[in-house]
Design a protein around this motif. Structure first.
Motif, PDB file in Angstrom:
ATOM      1  N   MET A   1      11.493  49.155  10.398  1.00 45.60           N
ATOM      2  CA  MET A   1      12.489  49.833  11.207  1.00 45.60           C
ATOM      3  C   MET A   1      13.662  48.918  11.551  1.00 45.60           C
ATOM      4  SD  MET A   1      12.440  50.813  15.069  1.00 45.60           S
ATOM      5  CE  MET A   1      14.042  51.124  15.703  1.00 45.60           C
ATOM      6  N   ILE A   2      13.346  47.685  11.939  1.00 51.08           N
ATOM      7  CA  ILE A   2      14.404  46.751  12.356  1.00 51.08           C
ATOM      8  C   ILE A   2      15.336  46.390  11.201  1.00 51.08           C
ATOM      9  CG2 ILE A   2      14.849  44.414  13.206  1.00 51.08           C
ATOM     10  CD1 ILE A   2      12.532  44.769  15.137  1.00 51.08           C
ATOM     11  N   PRO A   3      14.814  46.055  10.010  1.00 52.08           N
ATOM     12  CA  PRO A   3      15.747  45.738   8.907  1.00 52.08           C
ATOM     13  C   PRO A   3      16.668  46.909   8.562  1.00 52.08           C
ATOM     14  CG  PRO A   3      13.517  45.038   8.352  1.00 52.08           C
ATOM     15  CD  PRO A   3      13.420  45.817   9.631  1.00 52.08           C
ATOM     16  N   GLU A   4      16.123  48.122   8.614  1.00 56.72           N
ATOM     17  CA  GLU A   4      16.936  49.305   8.315  1.00 56.72           C
ATOM     18  C   GLU A   4      18.028  49.489   9.371  1.00 56.72           C
ATOM     19  OE1 GLU A   4      16.130  54.019   8.406  1.00 56.72           O
ATOM     20  OE2 GLU A   4      14.704  52.862   7.204  1.00 56.72           O
ATOM     21  N   LEU A   5      17.676  49.271  10.639  1.00 55.48           N
ATOM     22  CA  LEU A   5      18.638  49.391  11.732  1.00 55.48           C
ATOM     23  C   LEU A   5      19.768  48.373  11.556  1.00 55.48           C
ATOM     24  CD1 LEU A   5      19.215  50.640  14.644  1.00 55.48           C
ATOM     25  CD2 LEU A   5      18.184  48.528  15.472  1.00 55.48           C
ATOM     26  N   LYS A   6      19.396  47.124  11.231  1.00 59.57           N
ATOM     27  CA  LYS A   6      20.417  46.083  11.048  1.00 59.57           C
ATOM     28  C   LYS A   6      21.314  46.411   9.863  1.00 59.57           C
ATOM     29  CE  LYS A   6      17.489  42.478  11.412  1.00 59.57           C
ATOM     30  NZ  LYS A   6      17.021  41.097  11.445  1.00 59.57           N
ATOM     31  N   LYS A   7      20.721  46.904   8.785  1.00 59.76           N
ATOM     32  CA  LYS A   7      21.500  47.237   7.594  1.00 59.76           C
ATOM     33  C   LYS A   7      22.495  48.362   7.890  1.00 59.76           C
ATOM     34  CE  LYS A   7      20.936  48.816   2.853  1.00 59.76           C
ATOM     35  NZ  LYS A   7      20.045  49.497   1.922  1.00 59.76           N
ATOM     36  N   ASN A   8      22.026  49.410   8.580  1.00 54.81           N
ATOM     37  CA  ASN A   8      22.914  50.530   8.926  1.00 54.81           C
ATOM     38  C   ASN A   8      24.033  50.078   9.849  1.00 54.81           C
ATOM     39  OD1 ASN A   8      21.430  52.331   7.419  1.00 54.81           O
ATOM     40  ND2 ASN A   8      20.267  53.124   9.148  1.00 54.81           N
ATOM     41  N   ARG A 132      27.184  47.983  18.253  1.00 57.85           N
ATOM     42  CA  ARG A 132      26.216  47.019  18.793  1.00 57.85           C
ATOM     43  C   ARG A 132      25.406  47.682  19.904  1.00 57.85           C
ATOM     44  NH1 ARG A 132      28.717  42.269  22.078  1.00 57.85           N
ATOM     45  NH2 ARG A 132      29.263  44.071  23.329  1.00 57.85           N
ATOM     46  N   ARG A 133      26.090  48.377  20.818  1.00 56.77           N
ATOM     47  CA  ARG A 133      25.410  49.047  21.925  1.00 56.77           C
ATOM     48  C   ARG A 133      24.401  50.069  21.394  1.00 56.77           C
ATOM     49  NH1 ARG A 133      29.233  52.705  24.328  1.00 56.77           N
ATOM     50  NH2 ARG A 133      28.377  54.013  22.703  1.00 56.77           N
ATOM     51  N   ASP A 134      24.818  50.865  20.401  1.00 52.60           N
ATOM     52  CA  ASP A 134      23.917  51.874  19.839  1.00 52.60           C
ATOM     53  C   ASP A 134      22.680  51.224  19.214  1.00 52.60           C
ATOM     54  OD1 ASP A 134      25.794  53.730  20.642  1.00 52.60           O
ATOM     55  OD2 ASP A 134      26.607  54.057  18.626  1.00 52.60           O
ATOM     56  N   ALA A 135      22.885  50.123  18.494  1.00 57.23           N
ATOM     57  CA  ALA A 135      21.756  49.428  17.859  1.00 57.23           C
ATOM     58  C   ALA A 135      20.811  48.874  18.922  1.00 57.23           C
ATOM     59  CB  ALA A 135      22.263  48.300  16.965  1.00 57.23           C
ATOM     60  N   ASN A 136      21.374  48.275  19.975  1.00 57.74           N
ATOM     61  CA  ASN A 136      20.535  47.730  21.041  1.00 57.74           C
ATOM     62  C   ASN A 136      19.767  48.832  21.769  1.00 57.74           C
ATOM     63  OD1 ASN A 136      21.262  45.116  20.450  1.00 57.74           O
ATOM     64  ND2 ASN A 136      22.828  44.989  22.034  1.00 57.74           N
ATOM     65  N   ASN A 137      20.405  49.980  21.990  1.00 58.30           N
ATOM     66  CA  ASN A 137      19.706  51.109  22.614  1.00 58.30           C
ATOM     67  C   ASN A 137      18.556  51.595  21.737  1.00 58.30           C
ATOM     68  OD1 ASN A 137      21.344  51.035  24.857  1.00 58.30           O
ATOM     69  ND2 ASN A 137      22.675  52.710  24.181  1.00 58.30           N
ATOM     70  N   SER A 138      18.786  51.636  20.430  1.00 57.28           N
ATOM     71  CA  SER A 138      17.718  52.051  19.511  1.00 57.28           C
ATOM     72  C   SER A 138      16.549  51.072  19.572  1.00 57.28           C
ATOM     73  CB  SER A 138      18.239  52.125  18.074  1.00 57.28           C
ATOM     74  OG  SER A 138      19.216  53.106  17.959  1.00 57.28           O
ATOM     75  N   VAL A 143      10.985  49.729  21.586  1.00 64.66           N
ATOM     76  CA  VAL A 143      10.056  48.954  22.407  1.00 64.66           C
ATOM     77  C   VAL A 143       9.303  49.884  23.355  1.00 64.66           C
ATOM     78  CG1 VAL A 143       9.930  47.237  24.262  1.00 64.66           C
ATOM     79  CG2 VAL A 143      11.292  46.769  22.245  1.00 64.66           C
ATOM     80  N   LYS A 144      10.028  50.831  23.960  1.00 66.10           N
ATOM     81  CA  LYS A 144       9.379  51.784  24.871  1.00 66.10           C
ATOM     82  C   LYS A 144       8.332  52.618  24.137  1.00 66.10           C
ATOM     83  CE  LYS A 144      13.093  52.434  28.204  1.00 66.10           C
ATOM     84  NZ  LYS A 144      14.164  53.353  28.654  1.00 66.10           N
ATOM     85  N   ALA A 145       8.641  52.962  22.895  1.00 60.68           N
ATOM     86  CA  ALA A 145       7.708  53.765  22.093  1.00 60.68           C
ATOM     87  C   ALA A 145       6.639  52.891  21.438  1.00 60.68           C
ATOM     88  CB  ALA A 145       8.471  54.546  21.036  1.00 60.68           C
ATOM     89  N   LYS A 146       6.647  51.596  21.753  1.00 63.38           N
ATOM     90  CA  LYS A 146       5.678  50.624  21.228  1.00 63.38           C
ATOM     91  C   LYS A 146       5.705  50.527  19.703  1.00 63.38           C
ATOM     92  CE  LYS A 146       3.101  50.091  25.246  1.00 63.38           C
ATOM     93  NZ  LYS A 146       4.124  49.637  26.159  1.00 63.38           N
ATOM     94  N   GLU A 147       6.899  50.729  19.099  1.00 65.39           N
ATOM     95  CA  GLU A 147       7.046  50.600  17.647  1.00 65.39           C
ATOM     96  C   GLU A 147       7.304  49.148  17.252  1.00 65.39           C
ATOM     97  OE1 GLU A 147      10.119  53.296  16.400  1.00 65.39           O
ATOM     98  OE2 GLU A 147       9.059  55.038  17.204  1.00 65.39           O
ATOM     99  N   VAL A 148       7.944  48.391  18.150  1.00 58.85           N
ATOM    100  CA  VAL A 148       8.200  46.968  17.892  1.00 58.85           C
ATOM    101  C   VAL A 148       7.876  46.174  19.161  1.00 58.85           C
ATOM    102  CG1 VAL A 148      10.015  47.345  16.183  1.00 58.85           C
ATOM    103  CG2 VAL A 148      10.625  47.133  18.567  1.00 58.85           C
TER     104      VAL A 148
END
Length: 185
Positions: A1-8, A132-138, A143-148
């Motif tokens: 999930m994180i690599p995809e988020l950074k790439k997008n 940046r804000r959108d990525a940090n919110n995601s 974290v809240k959903a315990k995915e990372v």
């Protein structure tokens, strides 16, 4: 999930910088360049069409753009479209070529154009910061959903911040180049 988020996020930031490049290209300097007329639209049989798709746009000399339409009836329409554009140019027709002389920029006009350019750059910076804000919110939602884990979130936020810094620096570099270009006489 994180690599995809950074790439997008990186792709979107790159698009913001590309949009800034395009917008800065529309702001004219004292010199002529054929790309200046790219966004001027001509009424071509009822359809708005870019000038470079109905005519050959070339440089006659350092301060004059030549527009040679492929069809004779288009000369008047091209001349009118250039005159009506927001570029402040006054074309004239000589035979089958529309000549577009570039007037000298006054000091006052240069300063106004620099304000416009700085506004464009600030809009690009804001767009990058919003990404940046959108990525940090995601990341926070993940974290809240315990995915990372929280450690992974912090590392990813640091990476997103580095991306943000890099693209803002790129936007600032483009701005500095355009300001220098505008102040040249």
């Amino acid at each position: 999930m994180i690599p995809e988020l950074k790439k997008n996020t990186e792709q979107k930031m790159q698009k913001s910088v590309e949009a800034l490049k395009t917008n800065l290209g529309k702001v004219r300097t004292g010199r002529a360049h054929a790309g200046l007329l790219d966004h001027v639209m001509v009424d071509y049989y009822g359809n708005p069409t870019p000038v470079n798709q109905v005519a050959n746009v070339s440089l006659i000399d350092a301060r004059t753009i030549g527009v040679q339409p492929w069809e004779k009836p288009m000369i008047a329409k091209i001349e009118k479209a250039i005159r009506d554009s927001d570029l402040g140019l006054n074309p004239s027709t000589m035979g089958d070529v529309v000549r577009v002389p570039m007037p000298m920029l006054t000091e006052e006009r240069r300063k106004d154009l620099i304000k416009v350019v700085r506004g464009e750059a600030e809009e690009a910076r804001i767009a990058i910061r919003n990404l940046r804000r959108d990525a940090n919110n995601s990341l926070k939602e993940a974290v809240k959903a315990k995915e990372v884990s929280e450690d992974d979130e912090r590392r990813a936020q640091d990476d997103v911040q580095k991306l943000t810094d890099r693209y803002i620096a790129e936007a600032d570099k483009l701005l500095a180049q355009k300001e220098q270009e505008l102040m040249q006489i």
